[in-house]
Write a protein that holds these residues in place. Sequence first.
Motif, short mmCIF file in Angstrom:
data_model
loop_
_atom_site.label_atom_id
_atom_site.label_comp_id
_atom_site.label_asym_id
_atom_site.label_seq_id
_atom_site.Cartn_x
_atom_site.Cartn_y
_atom_site.Cartn_z
N ARG A 195 -14.98 4.31 2.03
CA ARG A 195 -14.39 3.86 3.30
C ARG A 195 -13.45 2.68 3.08
NH1 ARG A 195 -19.72 4.91 5.14
NH2 ARG A 195 -20.23 2.68 5.12
N SER A 196 -13.78 1.82 2.10
CA SER A 196 -12.89 0.69 1.82
C SER A 196 -11.58 1.16 1.21
CB SER A 196 -13.58 -0.32 0.90
OG SER A 196 -13.73 0.19 -0.42
N VAL A 197 -11.63 2.20 0.38
CA VAL A 197 -10.41 2.76 -0.19
C VAL A 197 -9.55 3.39 0.91
CG1 VAL A 197 -9.50 4.56 -1.72
CG2 VAL A 197 -11.37 3.09 -2.49
N ALA A 198 -10.20 4.13 1.80
CA ALA A 198 -9.46 4.72 2.92
C ALA A 198 -8.82 3.64 3.78
CB ALA A 198 -10.40 5.59 3.76
N ALA A 199 -9.56 2.55 4.01
CA ALA A 199 -9.01 1.45 4.82
C ALA A 199 -7.85 0.77 4.11
CB ALA A 199 -10.12 0.43 5.12
N PHE A 200 -7.92 0.67 2.78
CA PHE A 200 -6.84 0.08 1.98
C PHE A 200 -5.55 0.86 2.18
CE2 PHE A 200 -4.69 0.55 -2.22
CZ PHE A 200 -4.19 -0.73 -2.36
N TYR A 201 -5.63 2.19 2.02
CA TYR A 201 -4.43 3.00 2.19
C TYR A 201 -3.99 3.04 3.65
CZ TYR A 201 -4.12 4.64 -2.60
OH TYR A 201 -3.95 4.72 -3.97
N GLN A 202 -4.95 2.99 4.57
CA GLN A 202 -4.59 3.00 5.99
C GLN A 202 -3.76 1.77 6.35
OE1 GLN A 202 -5.70 5.70 8.21
NE2 GLN A 202 -3.84 4.82 9.09
N GLN A 203 -4.14 0.62 5.81
CA GLN A 203 -3.39 -0.59 6.09
C GLN A 203 -1.99 -0.51 5.49
OE1 GLN A 203 -5.26 -4.24 4.80
NE2 GLN A 203 -3.89 -5.50 6.04
N LEU A 204 -1.88 0.01 4.28
CA LEU A 204 -0.57 0.15 3.65
C LEU A 204 0.34 1.08 4.46
CD1 LEU A 204 -1.57 0.42 -0.13
CD2 LEU A 204 -0.58 -1.56 1.03
N LEU A 205 -0.26 2.15 4.99
CA LEU A 205 0.52 3.08 5.81
C LEU A 205 0.88 2.47 7.16
CD1 LEU A 205 -1.45 6.38 5.07
CD2 LEU A 205 0.96 5.95 4.49
N ASP A 206 -0.10 1.87 7.81
CA ASP A 206 0.13 1.31 9.14
C ASP A 206 1.22 0.25 9.13
OD1 ASP A 206 -1.82 2.95 10.17
OD2 ASP A 206 -3.36 1.38 10.29
N ASP A 207 1.27 -0.52 8.05
CA ASP A 207 2.23 -1.62 7.96
C ASP A 207 3.50 -1.23 7.20
OD1 ASP A 207 0.35 -3.04 9.34
OD2 ASP A 207 -0.35 -4.21 7.62
N ASP A 208 3.62 0.07 6.91
CA ASP A 208 4.82 0.60 6.25
C ASP A 208 5.10 -0.09 4.93
OD1 ASP A 208 6.72 2.59 6.36
OD2 ASP A 208 8.22 1.37 7.40
N LEU A 209 4.04 -0.22 4.12
CA LEU A 209 4.14 -0.92 2.84
C LEU A 209 4.18 0.02 1.65
CD1 LEU A 209 1.55 -3.79 3.54
CD2 LEU A 209 4.02 -3.80 3.93
N VAL A 210 4.14 1.33 1.88
CA VAL A 210 4.14 2.30 0.78
C VAL A 210 5.21 3.37 1.02
CG1 VAL A 210 1.76 2.09 -0.02
CG2 VAL A 210 2.27 3.55 1.94
N LEU A 211 5.72 3.88 -0.09
CA LEU A 211 6.63 5.01 -0.04
C LEU A 211 5.82 6.26 0.26
CD1 LEU A 211 9.52 6.19 -0.74
CD2 LEU A 211 8.58 6.59 -3.04
N ARG A 212 6.21 7.03 1.24
CA ARG A 212 5.56 8.29 1.56
C ARG A 212 6.29 9.40 0.82
NH1 ARG A 212 5.24 4.90 5.94
NH2 ARG A 212 3.38 5.03 7.28
N ALA A 213 5.77 9.79 -0.32
CA ALA A 213 6.44 10.79 -1.14
C ALA A 213 5.46 11.43 -2.09
CB ALA A 213 7.59 10.16 -1.94
#
Length: 443
Positions: A241-259
Amino acid sequence: MRQNRRTIAIAALTTMAVLLVSACGGGAAQDTGGAPDGTKAPTGGDPVTITYLHRLPEPDGAVSVKEITDRWNAEHPDIQVEASAFLGSADEMGVRLEADIKAGVGPCLAQVGYSELPEFYVRGLVSDVTKEAAPFEQYFSPGSWAAMNVGGAQLGVPQDAGPMVFFYDAAEFERLGIEVPTTPEEFVDAARVVAADGKFMDAFSADNASIVAALSAAAGDKWFNTDDDQWRVETDGPGSRSVAAFYQQLLDDDLVLRASRWSDDFAAALNEGTLVGYIGAGWNAGFMLDAVDGSEHEGDWRIAPIPDFGAGGVTAPDGGSGVAVMSGCEHPAEAMAFNGWLNQQVDDLATQGLITVSHEVPKTSERSLRQFGGQDVMKVLVEATGDLTTDFQYAPGMEAMFTAMQPVLADAAEGDRPVADALSTARETAVARLLDVGLPVAE
């Protein structure tokens, strides 16, 4: 497949912890110019022909599989090897192997991912070559050797490891005044600095669902376990769940390339310098930076350990493969003679980008030294392999599980579903697959 073989598989898989604990340690491999006594084909008569199907990338500058097999063939006239490359995905190769084996035209040897091997075993696609493989065990680390063992049956020889590491553009990090993050929190903070400069610290690749499983293991969770002869599937523990939350934050804040990891967008972001970091398997070192060759960022990248996701700074495996003897192989001893020799050619295999797992540590290729600015890449990757968690287990059906997770993660990338939904999908798919192959699953 008979029920008793499935029961044996349960018992053996219970003891399979980390599949690649260490690629180093011990002395260098002994004489690799031939197979141990007792495994060569008898002299005289027609030579034995062994077919070998692989999916090695063979990047520019690598020692090709043909060059390796040509050397073997010249030195071993009684055992001739015909190697061919499969150009599709691992999933597509599995489909072809099953069809060819059932048709009686399958190869004698094939590259098989560690996560695929339990499924191949319960479907009867691989051969038990415990006796033929025994002389080669001394040349490989114990953890890697166990990677090719299911249900007490040795199915071939390990070839490479896939420890999770962090790739980063050191020049950009220095320019932006950020350090390599050692925790997920530091990672997010650094990602904000990178994003403010119009760049991305990482890529969220829905097609790489296995990364979620690997980081969950690095966070202290164990998705598969056995107890009282039953499989337990737990994909939604606190670490996951912590890993999912980590990626969720990166996605929510537009901090990762979606590719997608394998997309033109991913390669272009590397070449253009908009992607300056990536958490991925170590085997990416073999070809990921081809996209950067000739650009202003060539030679700027380095490799570091992943952040500590909660299990004390360990990493976890994503991928890695061995060479298995397939069902229907008429010459298993001769196949293993070549197989054992092949996977001790560590310097040649390292040019393919593989993190080899015999006792001998390969030298870093000139190509990797150029791409990574002189960093001793193989030394770093071998050290990462030594940091693999000892609490990880593959199970039948993992590839089906990863496939089922991909559309959920794709929706998450678009903001349509939470990343955590992939965890429940993983459990549902894994349980269904274990039951499909006749293995008992605890509630």
